[in-house]
Design an enzyme around this catalytic site. Structure first.
Site, short mmCIF file in Angstrom:
data_model
loop_
_atom_site.label_atom_id
_atom_site.label_comp_id
_atom_site.label_asym_id
_atom_site.label_seq_id
_atom_site.Cartn_x
_atom_site.Cartn_y
_atom_site.Cartn_z
N ARG A 82 48.72 35.97 40.54
CA ARG A 82 47.97 35.17 39.51
C ARG A 82 46.92 34.16 40.08
O ARG A 82 47.25 33.36 41.24
CB ARG A 82 49.04 34.38 38.92
CG ARG A 82 48.58 33.73 37.52
CD ARG A 82 50.02 33.46 36.49
NE ARG A 82 49.40 33.19 35.39
CZ ARG A 82 50.15 33.37 34.19
NH1 ARG A 82 51.48 33.40 34.36
NH2 ARG A 82 49.74 32.92 32.99
N ARG A 135 69.49 33.89 46.69
CA ARG A 135 68.97 32.53 46.53
C ARG A 135 70.23 31.90 45.93
O ARG A 135 70.65 30.83 46.22
CB ARG A 135 67.99 32.43 45.91
CG ARG A 135 66.41 32.72 46.74
CD ARG A 135 65.17 32.73 45.64
NE ARG A 135 64.27 32.61 46.45
CZ ARG A 135 62.81 33.02 46.02
NH1 ARG A 135 62.94 33.27 44.70
NH2 ARG A 135 61.83 32.82 46.70
N ASN A 166 54.97 41.21 41.96
CA ASN A 166 55.31 40.51 40.60
C ASN A 166 53.99 40.85 39.77
O ASN A 166 52.84 40.98 40.08
CB ASN A 166 55.56 39.12 40.87
CG ASN A 166 56.66 38.90 41.58
OD1 ASN A 166 57.52 39.48 41.09
ND2 ASN A 166 56.79 38.18 42.62
N GLY A 183 49.88 43.01 54.12
CA GLY A 183 50.24 41.56 53.56
C GLY A 183 51.36 41.06 54.38
O GLY A 183 52.00 41.69 55.27
N GLN A 240 49.62 54.36 40.51
CA GLN A 240 50.72 54.45 41.76
C GLN A 240 51.80 55.35 40.88
O GLN A 240 52.50 56.09 41.68
CB GLN A 240 51.00 53.34 42.14
CG GLN A 240 49.89 52.44 43.13
CD GLN A 240 50.58 51.49 43.73
OE1 GLN A 240 51.69 50.89 43.65
NE2 GLN A 240 49.64 50.73 44.55
N HIS A 300 62.66 38.81 36.74
CA HIS A 300 62.32 38.08 37.86
C HIS A 300 61.39 36.94 37.50
O HIS A 300 59.98 36.93 37.42
CB HIS A 300 61.84 38.77 38.95
CG HIS A 300 61.54 38.40 40.06
ND1 HIS A 300 62.46 37.37 41.02
CD2 HIS A 300 60.41 38.08 40.56
CE1 HIS A 300 61.86 36.98 42.17
NE2 HIS A 300 60.44 37.31 41.79
#
Length: 325
Positions: A90, A160, A129, A12, A110, A185
């Site tokens: 999502r 951030r 997430n 990814g 996992q 988060h």
């Protein structure tokens, strides 16, 4: 001695952004030899092979081998560091319970594979997430691994928050210290300016409370959505960078407070067992400690209650689904 680093979702965007930095020594240090294990679903194995080719073509002196597999048992065998990046995103029309269940089918096996096959000193970072609750699922399915070995990433939120505050005050990011994020988060997270310092001054004293509450906190919480809106894809390079920061400081140590989502032992009123972001001190060696005595006033407490409430709801939902005991 060489270390084995397992990366899930390796084909990814975040995987592609992080693997070359790991192989170059930016995560575990400039002298640490390593082997990479890339875990992917069957349809993405060919793309992972292409990434492996590129990794070899970089001729990184620290990189000893790259293995690719779709089998979690193989992927986590002997793993010293696990980066769980792959997760089910999502999709339109998905309820939160559907998302939690879909990710449970990833993080439950996992967790078991880590429990049964990883190295005795394994350290786990969940990036995919909903990270806090995915971490909770994996941790609860690895009963033989001390829960202090599991963490979820809130370092991107911290980075951030630091950058936005530095821009607001016209200072360098290095002038901002001990700025941490509490809770989930998600947009409910709480970036804490009460315990942060800017050039030695209390950060909250340098900004207007109205800006802090109504602009800064919401913008930090919704920055991911802002990036998707701007580039048409979710954060990849900045997420990879935060994961590097998180593991590097966990393993090698840091001299400032940082944010990690870890299992609560009841600190600051956060319910035992919830995976919440906390301020942590990082002495190195894969250890962390949550300092006592930080300022948590009425404003901070009200924000904490909201984000911890959300974590409880997610915990209750995955328990109901049978994903944790």
């Amino acid at each position: 001695m060489s270390k084995t680093v397992t990366v899930t979702g390796a084909a990814g965007a975040i995987g592609y952004a992080i693997l070359f930095r790991i192989a170059s020594g930016q995560m575990l240090g400039p002298d640490q030899k390593l082997r990479l294990k890339l875990l992917e679903i069957e349809p993405a194995l060919k793309a992972a092979e292409g990434t492996a080719m590129e990794l070899y073509d970089c001729a990184f002196p620290l990189l000893e081998a790259v293995d690719i597999t779709a089998d979690p048992k193989e992927a986590f065998d002997g793993a010293n560091v696990c980066l769980l990046i792959g997760a089910r995103p999502r999709q339109r029309g998905m309820e939160r319970a559907d998302l939690l269940e879909a990710n449970g089918q990833i993080f439950k096996p996992q967790g078991r594979a880590i429990n049964d096959h990883a190295a005795d000193d394994v350290r786990v970072l969940v990036v995919g997430n909903p990270a806090n609750t995915n971490c909770l699922i994996a941790m609860n399915n690895a009963p033989d691994v001390p829960r202090e070995r599991f963490s979820a990433m809130t370092r991107l939120d911290e980075n951030r928050a630091v950058s936005m505050l530095a821009q607001k005050l016209g200072v360098g990011v290095e002038d901002v210290r001990d700025l941490v994020v509490w809770g989930n988060h998600s947009p409910t997270m709480f970036p804490d300016l009460f315990n942060a310092r800017v050039k030695g001054q209390r950060a909250v004293d340098l900004v207007e409370m109205e800006w802090y509450e109504n602009e800064y906190i919401p913008r930090v919480g919704k920055r991911g959505a802002e990036i998707i809106e701007a580039r048409g894809a979710s954060s990849a390079a900045s997420a990879a960078n935060a994961a590097i920061d998180h593991v590097r400081d966990w393993m090698l140590g840091a001299d400032s407070l940082h944010s990690m989502a870890v299992a609560s032992s009841g600190q600051y009123g956060v319910e035992e067992g919830l995976v919440s972001s906390f301020p942590v001190r990082l002495p190195g060696g894969g250890e962390y400690e949550i300092p006592e005595g930080l300022e948590v006033g009425d404003f901070a407490r009200s924000k904490l209650e909201i984000t911890i409430g959300e974590l409880k709801e997610e915990r209750d939902a995955v328990r109901k689904l049978g994903l944790i005991g």
